[in-house]
Design an enzyme around this catalytic site. Structure first.
Site, PDB file in Angstrom:
ATOM      1  N   ASP A  33       9.541-116.110  -0.574  1.00 39.50           N
ATOM      2  CA  ASP A  33       8.102-115.924   0.189  1.00 39.50           C
ATOM      3  C   ASP A  33       7.596-114.925  -0.927  1.00 39.50           C
ATOM      4  O   ASP A  33       7.907-114.180  -1.857  1.00 39.50           O
ATOM      5  CB  ASP A  33       8.382-114.940   1.298  1.00 39.50           C
ATOM      6  N   ARG A  87       6.371-119.166  -6.567  1.00 41.56           N
ATOM      7  CA  ARG A  87       5.687-120.053  -6.181  1.00 41.56           C
ATOM      8  C   ARG A  87       6.090-121.583  -6.626  1.00 41.56           C
ATOM      9  O   ARG A  87       5.607-122.575  -5.745  1.00 41.56           O
ATOM     10  CB  ARG A  87       4.143-119.975  -6.183  1.00 41.56           C
ATOM     11  N   THR A  92       9.218-128.330   7.891  1.00 41.95           N
ATOM     12  CA  THR A  92       8.857-127.837   9.178  1.00 41.95           C
ATOM     13  C   THR A  92       7.400-128.191   9.446  1.00 41.95           C
ATOM     14  O   THR A  92       6.444-127.399   9.903  1.00 41.95           O
ATOM     15  CB  THR A  92       9.029-126.277   9.456  1.00 41.95           C
ATOM     16  N   CYS A 100       4.776-129.422  15.889  1.00 43.79           N
ATOM     17  CA  CYS A 100       4.942-128.845  17.341  1.00 43.79           C
ATOM     18  C   CYS A 100       4.390-129.684  18.311  1.00 43.79           C
ATOM     19  O   CYS A 100       5.249-129.936  19.258  1.00 43.79           O
ATOM     20  CB  CYS A 100       4.471-127.407  17.274  1.00 43.79           C
ATOM     21  N   THR A 155      -5.598-134.247  14.382  1.00 42.21           N
ATOM     22  CA  THR A 155      -4.263-133.971  14.646  1.00 42.21           C
ATOM     23  C   THR A 155      -3.738-135.485  14.450  1.00 42.21           C
ATOM     24  O   THR A 155      -4.220-136.494  14.943  1.00 42.21           O
ATOM     25  CB  THR A 155      -3.976-133.364  15.948  1.00 42.21           C
ATOM     26  N   GLY A 156      -2.569-135.448  13.908  1.00 38.17           N
ATOM     27  CA  GLY A 156      -1.783-136.699  13.447  1.00 38.17           C
ATOM     28  C   GLY A 156      -0.629-136.849  14.554  1.00 38.17           C
ATOM     29  O   GLY A 156       0.274-137.666  14.284  1.00 38.17           O
TER      30      GLY A 156
END
EC number: 1.2.1.59
Length: 337
Positions: A35, A80, A122, A154, A212-213
């Site tokens: 991160d 990165r 994710t 989600c 949104t897909g």
């Protein structure tokens, strides 16, 4: 047990870590985090969370190179470029790719080049080896074929179980979805530039229509619905928990009670733990921290003319989704050879 690293310790990365900490008898070991923030900051954000509250009964410390949780050391690195990461040296099997950046097969392959064996994205993927929604098509996962996989979004995880039940029981001709979705980190706190002019507007004081897909992506896990679904999103001034409004035309004539019974039966049977069913008069905050991917609000189900069906369902777009990421990671571990 397989060795797992998280790439990107943001909302989903930290939710995933909390899910892992709270799950007994898991077959994955979290060994590393990459991160841009330093370990001490990430340890603080893991312990103190505005949505989830303080992480209790867990001792968390950090130094320059690691986070220690209840005596277990999680190595930390900050680079990165995934190709520079020490995945080979650390013997990493699976990457939880949670930056939202390396969602294409080309991008995710950089982790493979660095020595990891598989990548779980994710987010919706691009040209990935496979997209899987637990409870819907997870049985299609093949260890030998699928090295870069996506857990979808989600919203797709909320929508797909409902679409599966309705299609299996009544046959979906076509449909549309609107998700009333909590704002996310991709939006602006105050008006500022963004490639999406609506997402450029202040998230906490506006209803923000956007694309949104999620509905189209259902076809990736239920192929017979390809070309039959579409949808839009309304980002609203709440920090978490969202709601899908799904309207479909069906082949088999039906009534509201029959639709609800089909959804309830699925929630108690093959989709238990994935799809939940509620007849309670609740609001969004009541579903904070819900493990299920989708919670049908039975009081809002409507049927018009015996063939137009409307189903509405809640979902914790952070926690519930992260539970499915962990489920899919455990499935990968289970199939490891």
């Amino acid at each position: 047990m397989i060795r797992v690293a998280i790439n990107g310790f943001g909302r989903i990365g930290r939710n995933f870590a909390r899910c892992w900490l709270g799950r007994e008898n898991t077959n994955i070991e979290l060994v590393a985090v990459n991160d841009t923030s330093d370990p001490r900051t990430n340890a603080h954000l893991l312990k103190y969370d505005s949505m989830l509250g303080k992480l209790k009964n867990v001792d968390i410390t950090a130094d320059d190179n690691s986070i220690t949780v209840n005596g277990k050391t999680i190595k930390c690195v900050s680079d990165r470029n995934p190709e520079n990461l020490p995945w080979k040296e650390w013997e990493i099997d699976l990457i939880i790719e949670a930056t939202g950046v390396f969602v294409s097969k080309e991008g995710a392959t950089k982790h493979i080049n660095a020595g990891a064996k598989k990548v779980l994205i994710t987010a919706p993927g691009k040209n990935e080896d496979g997209t899987f929604v637990m409870g819907v098509n997870h049985h299609d996962y093949d260890h030998n074929l699928h090295n870069i996989i996506s857990n979808a979004s989600c919203t797709t995880n909320c929508l797909a179980p409902i679409a599966k039940v309705l299609n299996d029981k009544f046959g979906i001709i076509k449909g549309s979805m609107t998700t009333t979705h909590s704002y996310t980190g991709d939006q602006r706190l105050l008006d500022a530039s963004h490639r999406d002019l609506r997402r450029a507007r202040a998230a906490a004081i506006n209803i923000v229509p956007t694309s949104t897909g999620a509905a189209k992506a259902v076809a990736l896990v239920i192929p017979e619905l390809k070309g039959k679904l579409n949808g839009v999103a309304l980002r609203v001034p709440t920090p978490n928990v969202s709601m899908v409004d799904f309207v479909v035309q069906v082949e088999k004539r039906t009534i509201t009670e029959e639709v609800n019974q089909a959804l309830k039966d699925a929630s108690e049977g093959p989709l238990k733990g994935i799809l939940d069913y509620s007849e309670l008069q609740l609001v969004s905050s009541d579903y904070q921290g819900t493990d299920a991917s989708s919670i049908v609000d039975a009081n809002l189900t409507l049927v018009m003319g015996n063939d137009l069906v409307k189903v509405m369902a809640w979902y914790d777009n952070e926690w519930g989704y992260s539970q499915r990421v962990l489920d899919l990671a455990e499935l990968v571990a289970e199939k490891w050879v």
